[in-house]
Design a protein around this motif. Structure first.
Motif, PDB file in Angstrom:
ATOM      1  N   ILE A 149      33.005  37.920  31.188  1.00 17.04           N
ATOM      2  CA  ILE A 149      33.767  37.524  32.361  1.00 17.04           C
ATOM      3  C   ILE A 149      33.559  36.062  32.741  1.00 17.04           C
ATOM      4  N   ARG A 150      32.327  35.570  32.531  1.00 12.78           N
ATOM      5  CA  ARG A 150      32.066  34.145  32.764  1.00 12.78           C
ATOM      6  C   ARG A 150      31.311  33.609  31.549  1.00 12.78           C
ATOM      7  N   TYR A 266      42.871  34.098  36.457  1.00 13.19           N
ATOM      8  CA  TYR A 266      41.552  33.612  36.021  1.00 13.19           C
ATOM      9  C   TYR A 266      40.829  34.602  35.115  1.00 13.19           C
ATOM     10  N   GLN A 391      38.704  37.258  46.662  1.00 12.21           N
ATOM     11  CA  GLN A 391      38.672  36.131  45.707  1.00 12.21           C
ATOM     12  C   GLN A 391      38.808  34.770  46.382  1.00 12.21           C
ATOM     13  N   ASP A 429      34.485  40.236  46.594  1.00  9.61           N
ATOM     14  CA  ASP A 429      34.172  39.241  45.566  1.00  9.61           C
ATOM     15  C   ASP A 429      34.906  37.954  45.930  1.00  9.61           C
ATOM     16  N   PHE A 460      30.936  33.958  43.032  1.00 16.45           N
ATOM     17  CA  PHE A 460      30.824  33.344  41.712  1.00 16.45           C
ATOM     18  C   PHE A 460      31.457  31.969  41.686  1.00 16.45           C
ATOM     19  N   ALA A 461      30.932  31.097  40.795  1.00 10.30           N
ATOM     20  CA  ALA A 461      31.600  29.817  40.550  1.00 10.30           C
ATOM     21  C   ALA A 461      32.647  30.082  39.475  1.00 10.30           C
ATOM     22  N   SER A 463      34.793  30.102  36.253  1.00  9.19           N
ATOM     23  CA  SER A 463      34.500  29.799  34.860  1.00  9.19           C
ATOM     24  C   SER A 463      35.803  30.000  34.078  1.00  9.19           C
TER      25      SER A 463
HETATM   26  N1  5AD Z   1      35.245  33.037  36.838  1.00 10.48           N
HETATM   27  C1  5AD Z   1      34.471  33.407  37.876  1.00 10.48           C
HETATM   28  N2  5AD Z   1      34.484  34.646  38.399  1.00 10.48           N
HETATM   29  C2  5AD Z   1      35.323  35.536  37.847  1.00 10.48           C
HETATM   30  N3  5AD Z   1      35.580  36.825  38.140  1.00 10.48           N
HETATM   31  C3  5AD Z   1      36.509  37.280  37.276  1.00 10.48           C
HETATM   32  N4  5AD Z   1      36.876  36.322  36.432  1.00 10.48           N
HETATM   33  C4  5AD Z   1      36.155  35.211  36.765  1.00 10.48           C
HETATM   34  C5  5AD Z   1      36.110  33.894  36.253  1.00 10.48           C
HETATM   35  N5  5AD Z   1      36.863  33.523  35.232  1.00 10.48           N
HETATM   36  C6  5AD Z   1      34.935  37.525  39.247  1.00 10.48           C
HETATM   37  C7  5AD Z   1      35.966  38.062  40.244  1.00 10.48           C
HETATM   38  C8  5AD Z   1      35.965  39.532  39.968  1.00 10.48           C
HETATM   39  C9  5AD Z   1      34.523  39.757  39.573  1.00 10.48           C
HETATM   40  C10 5AD Z   1      34.268  41.014  38.837  1.00 10.48           C
HETATM   41  O1  5AD Z   1      34.237  38.646  38.742  1.00 10.48           O
HETATM   42  O2  5AD Z   1      35.488  37.790  41.549  1.00 10.48           O
HETATM   43  O3  5AD Z   1      36.328  40.309  41.090  1.00 10.48           O
END
Ligand code: 5AD
Ligand code: SF4
Length: 570
Positions: A149-150, A266, A391, A429, A460-461, A463
Motif C-alpha cells: 500500500i505504501r 491514490y 482521507q 484514515d 499516513f503520508a 506514497s
Molecule cells: N499512500 C498513503 N496512504 C495510503 N492509503 C492507501 N493508499 C495510500 C497511499 N498510496 C491509506 C488510506 C487507506 C489506508 C488503508 O491506507 O488512508 O484508507
C-alpha cells in the motif's frame, strides 16, 4: 448482551488505544444457559461428522462455563492425519504435492486482510501435509505475506529478504534447501521483477493464488522458480476455513469479501487484490457458527469495503430489495443491482450468538444506508463503533482522490450516524500530502479532525504508487518534508481531539471483553470496550455475577464491567 453482574472495588489506572484510566470491574458470562447457542448449533448431519460438536453438546448438557470452552478449544493440529491433495497437473505426481512434513514459517505484514490470508494459506498447506513452525531457524519454507500500500511497506520486505538470503546460504548440505516465497500484494504488484531482483525468492503467489501453493512449492522443490499471480473474478476462499492459531484467542477475523472496485486515485489495492467479490452468506454464517461453538466471543467481518457486500451467488438473490448509497455519495463504477446486502448479512451474523460481539472493517462511507445504522443501534452485540475513512477534509482533494463525496456530505453523514447511534465511537484514515494538496487543503483536514473528534485514527503520508490513476494523471508534488510536517500536525491535532472525545468515558462503566494479561504489568489484564479501545485493569478476584457469592479472577473471554477513572492517549 448483558453482563451477569459486577462488583467494583479498587481503582487503578487503565489505558486504551487512545487512552483511559480506571477503576475496575467485573463480570463474566456463563455459557451454560445460553439457549440461543443450541438453536445456533450445526445441522444434525454435521453433528454426526463433527466430533468437536459432540464434545461441545455433552459439556453443554452439564452446564459448562465459558472457561470450559476456551481452555479446551481445539488446538491447531500439528500433524494432519491424511493430507488432502487435489489432482496434480500432468507434470507432477500426487506425491510431489505433499508437504512431507516440511516446516513452514509464515510472517504477516500489513492489514488485517493479510492476517486472515495467512490463515487461509496455512489452512491450504496444512491439508497438503505441511507442518507449521513458529521458529524461523527450523523452517524449511518461509512465506512472507506482503503489503504494497505504501513504499515503506515494500521496503520492509526487501530488507527482510536480505536477512533471509543469509539464512538460506547457511543451510547445511544435509538439510533440504530453504525455500522462500512472497505471497500477497507485493507478489501481485511486482510479479517477475521480484524473481529477477532477488534470486533468493523461489515462489510468488498473488492474493487469489493460495490454492496453488502446494503446486508452487512442489515446483520449487525441484529447484525451479514458480509463480501464480492470476487474479480471479470469483475466488473468495469460501470453503477454506482459516485455522485459528491461538487456542486461547477470544476474537477472530472472518473474511466476507475480497478486492475493491472503487479505484480511489491514490490506491494500489484494486490492482493487487482485483475486482470486488463477496463470499456467499451461507458460508460466512457457517464459519461464524463454528467460531461461536469454539467459544470465541468476538468476530470482525473483514473486507476492503465490507459494507459494499453483495452476495449474488444465487439467482433469486437478484430480486432482493435494493439499498441506497449514503446521501451525497457516488461511485466510480456503474451501479450494481440486486444481491443480499450488508444489512442482511450483519443481521444474520449477529443472531448467531447474542454473546458474541460483531465488528466490521473497513467500510466505505458511501454504503451506510439507514438499515445498517438502525441495525447497529438496535442490536446489542453489534459494536457501536464505525470506521469512516475520510482521507482528507478538503472537497478539492477528495475530488482529486476520486472518493465520491465532498467534505459537506461526509460531515452530514457523521451527524446522521451520531444521531442514529448515540454514543458511537468513530475512527478514520487520513492521507497527508496528496498530489496538489495546498496549505489551505491541509488546514481543512485539520479542521475536520477538530470538528469530528474521532476516538481513533490512522494517519499516513502519501506514497505514490505505480499503476494508480494519480500516478498516471497527477504530480506527486508535495516535498517529503512537507508531507511529514503535515502528518505530524495531523497526528498532534488528532491526539488532542481524541483525548477530549475519550474523556467522556471517564466516570462511566463500560463492558470490556477480556483478552489476556497486559504487557505492561503482570498484575493487570487488558481487554477492549465496545468502541474497540484498549482497557487495562487490575487482575484481582471479583464477584462472578453468574455465581453470586463466588469470587473469581477474570479469564480471557469473560465480560467485565470497568469503571474508567482516567485515560491516556498513546
Ligand atoms: N499512500 C498513503 N496512504 C495510503 N492509503 C492507501 N493508499 C495510500 C497511499 N498510496 C491509506 C488510506 C487507506 C489506508 C488503508 O491506507 O488512508 O484508507
Ligand atoms: Fe483503496 Fe479506495 Fe478501495 Fe479503500 S476503497 S481499498 S482506499 S481503492
Amino acid at each position: 448482551m448483558h453482563p451477569l453482574q459486577c462488583v467494583l472495588q479498587a481503582q487503578r489506572c487503565l489505558r486504551w488505544g487512545p487512552l483511559t484510566s480506571v477503576s475496575w470491574l467485573l463480570l463474566r458470562t456463563c455459557r451454560a444457559h445460553s439457549g440461543v447457542r443450541s438453536s445456533a448449533g450445526p445441522s444434525p448431519e454435521r453433528r454426526q461428522e463433527d466430533g468437536v460438536w459432540k464434545d461441545f453438546s455433552s459439556r453443554l448438557a452439564t452446564g459448562p462455563t465459558f472457561q470450559h470452552f476456551i481452555r479446551s478449544a481445539s488446538v491447531p493440529q500439528e500433524k494432519p492425519s491424511t493430507p488432502d491433495v487435489e489432482d496434480p497437473p500432468p507434470y507432477l505426481t500426487v506425491d510431489d504435492l505433499l508437504g512431507r512434513q516440511r516446516k513452514v514459517y509464515l510472517e504477516t505484514y500489513g492489514c488485517q486482510m493479510n492476517v486472515n490470508d495467512t490463515e487461509i494459506a496455512w489452512s491450504i498447506l496444512q491439508k497438503s501435509g505441511y507442518l507449521r513452525t513458529s521458529n524461523l531457524q527450523e523452517a524449511d519454507v518461509v512465506l512472507l505475506v506482503t503489503c504494497s500500500i505504501r513504499e515503506k511497506a515494500e521496503q520492509t520486505i526487501w530488507n527482510r529478504l536480505h536477512q533471509l538470503k543469509s539464512l538460506k546460504s547457511k543451510r547445511l548440505r544435509s538439510q533440504v534447501p530453504l525455500r522462500i516465497g512472497i505471497l500477497g500484494c507485493m507478489a501481485e504488484r511486482l510479479k517477475e521483477e521480484i524473481l529477477n531482483r532477488e534470486k533468493t525468492v523461489d515462489i510468488l503467489a498473488g492474493p487469489d493464488a493460495y490454492r496453488d501453493l502446494p503446486r508452487l512449492l512442489a515446483v520449487a522443490e525441484s529447484g525451479q522458480k514458480a509463480a501464480n499471480v492470476l487474479l480471479s473474478m470469483d475466488e473468495t476462499y469460501a470453503d477454506v476455513l482459516p485455522v485459528q492459531m491461538s487456542p486461547s484467542a477470544t476474537s477472530a477475523f472472518v473474511s466476507i469479501m475480497r478486492g475493491c472496485d472503487n479505484m480511489c486515485s491514490y490506491c494500489i489495492v484494486p490492482f493487487t487484490r482485483g475486482r470486488e467479490r463477496s463470499r456467499p452468506v451461507a458460508s460466512i454464517l457457517e464459519e461464524v457458527r463454528k467460531l461461536s461453538e469454539q467459544g470465541l466471543k468476538e468476530v470482525t467481518l473483514l473486507g476492503q469495503n465490507v459494507n459494499s457486500f453483495r452476495d449474488n451467488s444465487e439467482v433469486q438473490f437478484n430480486n432482493a430489495v435494493s439499498t441506497n448509497l449514503s446521501r451525497g455519495f457516488s461511485t466510480n463504477y456503474k451501479a450494481k443491482q440486486g444481491g443480499l446486502r450488508f444489512a442482511y448479512l450483519l443481521d444474520q451474523v449477529s443472531r448467531i450468538d447474542p454473546e458474541m460481539r460483531i465488528r466490521f472493517t473497513s467500510p466505505h462511507p458511501k454504503d451506510f444506508p439507514d438499515e445498517v445504522l438502525q441495525l447497529i443501534h438496535e442490536r446489542d452485540n453489534i459494536c457501536k463503533q464505525i470506521h469512516l475513512p475520510a482521507q482528507s477534509g478538503s472537497s478539492r482533494v477528495l475530488e482529486a482522490m476520486r472518493r465520491g463525496y465532498s467534505r459537506e456530505a461526509y460531515v452530514e453523514l457523521i451527524h446522521h450516524i451520531r444521531e442514529s447511534i448515540p454514543g458511537v465511537s468513530l475512527s478514520s484514515d487520513f492521507i497527508a500530502g496528496f498530489c496538489g494538496e495546498t496549505e489551505e487543503d491541509h488546514l481543512q483536514t485539520v479542521s475536520l479532525l477538530q470538528e469530528v473528534q474521532y476516538n481513533m485514527g490512522f494517519l499516513f503520508a502519501y506514497s505514490m504508487r505505480q499503476k494508480t490513476r494519480a500516478y498516471h494523471r497527477l504530480k506527486d508534488d508535495i516535498p517529503e518534508e512537507v508531507k511529514l510536517r503535515r502528518l505530524e500536525e495531523l497526528i498532534t491535532v488528532f491526539r488532542e481531539e481524541a483525548t477530549k472525545a475519550n474523556k467522556t468515558f471517564v466516570g462511566c462503566t463500560q463492558l470490556v471483553l477480556v483478552e489476556g494479561l497486559s504487557k505492561r504489568s503482570a498484575t493487570d489484564l487488558y481487554g477492549r470496550n465496545d468502541g474497540n479501545l484498549k482497557v487495562i485493569f487490575p487482575d484481582v478476584a471479583m464477584e462472578d455475577v453468574t455465581n453470586p457469592g463466588l469470587r473469581v479472577q477474570a479469564q480471557p473471554g469473560d465480560y467485565v464491567l470497568v469503571k474508567h477513572h482516567e485515560m491516556e492517549t498513546i
